[in-house]
Design a protein around this motif. Structure first.
Motif, PDB file in Angstrom:
ATOM      1  N   MET A 165       0.822  -1.203   0.000  1.00 16.94           N
ATOM      2  CA  MET A 165       0.000   0.000   0.000  1.00 16.94           C
ATOM      3  C   MET A 165       0.861   1.260   0.000  1.00 16.94           C
ATOM      4  SD  MET A 165      -3.090  -1.185   2.556  1.00 16.94           S
ATOM      5  CE  MET A 165      -4.115   0.227   2.173  1.00 16.94           C
ATOM      6  N   LEU A 166       2.022   1.218   0.660  1.00 13.72           N
ATOM      7  CA  LEU A 166       2.919   2.367   0.614  1.00 13.72           C
ATOM      8  C   LEU A 166       3.474   2.577  -0.794  1.00 13.72           C
ATOM      9  CD1 LEU A 166       4.866   1.967   3.974  1.00 13.72           C
ATOM     10  CD2 LEU A 166       3.217   3.742   3.379  1.00 13.72           C
ATOM     11  N   ALA A 570      12.294  -3.250   4.269  1.00  9.27           N
ATOM     12  CA  ALA A 570      11.805  -2.557   3.075  1.00  9.27           C
ATOM     13  C   ALA A 570      10.823  -1.447   3.443  1.00  9.27           C
ATOM     14  CB  ALA A 570      11.153  -3.558   2.128  1.00  9.27           C
ATOM     15  N   ILE A 571       9.962  -1.701   4.429  1.00  6.46           N
ATOM     16  CA  ILE A 571       9.013  -0.676   4.867  1.00  6.46           C
ATOM     17  C   ILE A 571       9.755   0.502   5.496  1.00  6.46           C
ATOM     18  CG2 ILE A 571       7.165  -0.208   6.521  1.00  6.46           C
ATOM     19  CD1 ILE A 571       6.186  -3.058   6.057  1.00  6.46           C
ATOM     20  N   LEU A 572      10.747   0.191   6.330  1.00  7.20           N
ATOM     21  CA  LEU A 572      11.531   1.268   6.941  1.00  7.20           C
ATOM     22  C   LEU A 572      12.232   2.107   5.877  1.00  7.20           C
ATOM     23  CD1 LEU A 572      13.074  -0.570  10.031  1.00  7.20           C
ATOM     24  CD2 LEU A 572      11.208   1.101  10.007  1.00  7.20           C
ATOM     25  N   TYR A 573      12.715   1.451   4.836  1.00  9.82           N
ATOM     26  CA  TYR A 573      13.366   2.210   3.764  1.00  9.82           C
ATOM     27  C   TYR A 573      12.381   3.160   3.096  1.00  9.82           C
ATOM     28  CZ  TYR A 573      15.552   3.278  -0.689  1.00  9.82           C
ATOM     29  OH  TYR A 573      16.047   3.931  -1.771  1.00  9.82           O
ATOM     30  N   PRO A 578      12.812   9.271   2.250  1.00 16.72           N
ATOM     31  CA  PRO A 578      12.573  10.692   1.948  1.00 16.72           C
ATOM     32  C   PRO A 578      13.092  11.632   3.029  1.00 16.72           C
ATOM     33  CG  PRO A 578      10.614   9.369   1.524  1.00 16.72           C
ATOM     34  CD  PRO A 578      11.562   8.501   2.270  1.00 16.72           C
ATOM     35  N   ARG A 579      12.934  11.233   4.300  1.00 16.11           N
ATOM     36  CA  ARG A 579      13.363  12.109   5.382  1.00 16.11           C
ATOM     37  C   ARG A 579      14.880  12.209   5.467  1.00 16.11           C
ATOM     38  NH1 ARG A 579       9.450  13.793   8.742  1.00 16.11           N
ATOM     39  NH2 ARG A 579       7.421  12.787   8.618  1.00 16.11           N
ATOM     40  N   LEU A 580      15.584  11.140   5.097  1.00 17.07           N
ATOM     41  CA  LEU A 580      17.043  11.153   5.160  1.00 17.07           C
ATOM     42  C   LEU A 580      17.679  11.670   3.883  1.00 17.07           C
ATOM     43  CD1 LEU A 580      17.667   7.751   6.988  1.00 17.07           C
ATOM     44  CD2 LEU A 580      17.610  10.055   7.962  1.00 17.07           C
TER      45      LEU A 580
END
Length: 698
Positions: A165-166, A570-573, A578-580
């Motif tokens: 979904m992300l 993968a979800i953490l990436y 974008p924030r990093l």
């Protein structure tokens, strides 16, 4: 803060989305395999799924017309209908047994649908829709089987759904404001889960009463399971039926048990049956006595047992699957520690129950009083009198008037026990007769409905399994005026070599006999222990395969753990990139990568890398001159690539995207041509030389 949406991305779904769908479908297949009584191989499903995914990923790279999209949608519905009505045909193709229980039938239909529709997932919407039948499948499985492995697979499914979904959300919103849209994405995903769960909770009863009955009866031809609280007939069957025919139990793990103490009890008690009906057993009159709780989570009997520590054992039970209101104990409770508010002892059986069920993953500990089969001690016991609650069986032929002719069973019991000096010797004589004149067979034919089970077992069939053996011994003891009853539970016979714990499975369900000895209590006897077995070769092969089965389950658990960890990363990436500031691949970065590959190939040919400040145009033009001087066939290929690569470097994003396939193909041709001219021997030497320069300098 409002976000400005960019133009939706109309490109094909990323390969990562196909990977997420493959993972959630694999979790669904493994869940169905665990939930079935008879296991089946998931390899055909994985093969169909993998081939379908590869086909869909390939087709998705080609623009589809509206007519093709309509055709794919029509085929999706046709596949759903085929999986419901034609499941036996699909099962026969791969040698899978069709289970006629409606829950298992529909579960396998869902799995077939998930795998067969994999050839139609050519858009991101079709990929996201895969989570809908997968969630429905897990919800259906939870209605009839819940195990720790199922919960792990459900966690894997949810993580794969979150990732999918992300990905869909990022494709819809494009690339602008990536750092700001993370919170919106999470709110969208989790609110969707909440709304879907609430809708499923409200709609499931309505759908079950309408469409569910229509599909199960009119389409499938299998009725829904009837209400367990339906109308009672006049001739109610016994609570525990004997002579019912072949028994088949699964290898599903129920619990893990660790026992500490001087003795090692062979059984875990569950239910006690005291009244024989001729066709089976009823529990009879019983009442629930609440256990006292001196402190939270600790329970002791209201009438405590004072027994020596030598006759006590400590047991720790960790549940692996299902929901359980019975606390399985190897004897009579002295103290119980469990995460419950109340516990009850069922009198006169001595079993422990709770109104609140324990679920998979929970555990409890107890100290119990276990009566060992000690011949010297039991021979000293006086004969027990058959008084309440040790009443005689309800069957009329067991108690006859004094002048009536005795039955064959009564005459046999009198012949076997007449010369025995003690009650214990009488029980042993009855066990020895059963062991020597009957055989243990799990595939026995059902007994006729109009016969007494014990008489038919001893004089006609002479075959049965634990139910018939325990029933025969208990009834023969009652004929000999010895109080007896049967107890259901689990037999402890499989140990984990690594932990020393007992592994208790569904196939370890057992029934044995308990005999009352005056001044001692109820002692367990098992008439199946030394009985000959029919089909022992198959049982031996089954035991040999048990180690392989256990190793496969452990390997599968490691694979599931690895998939869960990979999906979480993968979800953490997706959330942190974008924030990093980890930018996505851009045409410029892709052009730089192609340029570096080209420079690396030219170095094999002896051309030095570009110097500081040298532009790609200047470097490649000098490389063309060197190749021309050496007479290389790669010279015209590099001359053709040079203008296209430079345009790809500096063109607008839309133009770069159009040039990328052709530039990539031409770069690969130049690289391959240079490597072909070098040959294997020169290539190896150049690799060694470049490595030496990297380490030691030029």
């Amino acid at each position: 803060m409002a976000l400005e949406r960019t133009a939706p991305t109309e490109g094909p779904p990323p390969l990562a989305a196909y990977g997420a769908v493959w993972v959630l479908t694999l979790a669904s297949a493994l869940a169905v395999q665990l939930a079935r009584v008879t296991e089946f191989s998931v390899l055909p499903f994985i093969g169909i799924l993998t081939l379908g995914m590869l086909f869909s990923a390939w087709v998705s790279r080609t623009p589809l017309s509206e007519n093709m999209r309509f055709l794919f949608g029509f085929l999706d519905g046709a596949i759903a209908l085929l999986c419901i009505t034609g499941q036996p045909f699909l099962n026969d193709l791969f040698g899978i047994t069709t289970d006629n229980s409606v829950e298992v039938y529909l579960s396998l239909s869902f799995l077939w649908y998930l795998c067969l529709r994999s050839v139609l997932m050519v858009t991101i919407g079709a990929l996201v829709f895969q989570s809908v039948p997968a969630l429905a499948l897990f919800g259906l499985i939870a209605t009839y089987m819940l195990a720790a492995q199922i919960l792990w697979l459900f966690a894997l499914l949810l993580l794969a759904m979150l990732f999918l979904m992300l990905v869909s959300h990022r494709m819809e919103w494009g690339r602008r404001f990536e750092a700001a849209e993370v919170g919106y994405a999470l709110r969208t995903v989790f609110s969707t889960w909440v709304l879907a769960g609430a809708a499923a909770f409200l709609m499931t009863p309505l759908l079950a009463q309408t469409i569910g009955h229509l599909i199960s009866t009119a389409v499938v031809g299998i009725p829904f399971r009837p209400n367990m609280q339906g109308q009672h007939t006049q001739a109610m069957p016994p609570e525990l039926q004997a002579g019912a025919g072949a028994a088949s139990l699964s290898k599903m793990e129920v619990m893990r048990v660790r026992i500490e103490g001087e003795g090692q009890p062979p059984y875990l008690r569950m239910d006690v049956y005291s009244f024989y009906t001729g066709r089976g057993w009823n529990r009879g009159r019983m009442f629930y006595e609440e256990m006292l709780s001196p402190r939270p989570g600790v329970f002791v009997p209201a009438r405590p047992l004072e027994v020596p520590s030598a006759q006590q054992v400590s047991v720790t039970v960790r549940l692996s699957s299902g929901w359980h209101r019975n606390l399985y104990l190897p004897g009579y409770p002295v103290e119980v520690q469990a995460p419950l508010a109340q516990l009850y002892i069922v009198r006169p059986g001595g079993t422990v129950v709770s109104y609140q069920a324990l679920s998979a993953g929970e555990s409890y500990t107890a100290r119990t009083y276990w009566l060992a089969d000690d011949p010297d001690l039991l021979r000293q016991a006086p004969p027990a009198s058959p008084r309440f609650p040790f009443q005689m069986p309800a069957h009329p032929r067991i108690r006859l008037p004094g002048d009536a002719p005795r039955s064959r069973l009564a005459a046999l019991v009198d012949q076997l026990t007449r010369q025995q000096p003690t009650q214990y010797d009488k029980v042993v004589a009855l066990i020895r007769y059963i062991e020597q004149n009957t055989a243990y067979n799990l595939n026995v034919e059902p007994y006729p409905p109009d016969v007494d089970v014990v008489e038919h077992f001893l004089f006609e069939a002479k075959q049965g399994y634990c139910v018939e053996f325990a029933t025969a011994l208990a009834v023969m003891c009652l004929y000999a005026d010895i109080p007896a009853r049967v107890v259901s539970g689990f037999i402890l016979q499989e140990r984990d070599p690594e932990t020393g714990e007992y592994i208790v499975r569904e196939e370890h369900r057992h029934l044995w006999t308990e005999v009352y000895f005056e001044g001692i209590g109820w002692v367990a006897f098992d008439a199946t222990r030394n009985a000959p077995e029919i089909g022992v070769e198959a049982l031996a092969e089954q035991q040999v395969d048990e180690a392989t089965h256990q190793a496969r389950r452990q390997w599968l658990q490691r694979v599931v753990d690895m998939l869960i960890a990979t999906t979480v990363l993968a979800i953490l990436y997706l959330l942190l990139a974008p924030r990093l500031g980890w930018a996505q691949r851009t045409p410029m970065r892709r052009a730089q990568k192609l340029y570096q590959q080209l420079v690396f190939a030219l170095r094999f040919y002896g051309i030095d890398p570009p110097t500081a400040g040298q532009t790609p145009r200047a470097y490649l033009e000098s490389a063309v001159e060197v190749l021309r001087q050496k007479g290389s066939d790669a010279t015209p290929l590099l001359e053709t690539l040079l203008p296209a690569l430079l345009e790809y470097f500096y063109a607008a994003p839309q133009r770069s995207a159009a040039l990328e396939p052709e530039v990539t193909r031409q770069t690969a041709r130049v690289r391959n041509k240079i490597l072909q001219e070098l040959g294997v021997r020169r290539l190896i030497l150049r690799l060694v030389e470049l490595g030496r320069r990297k380490v030691y300098g030029s």
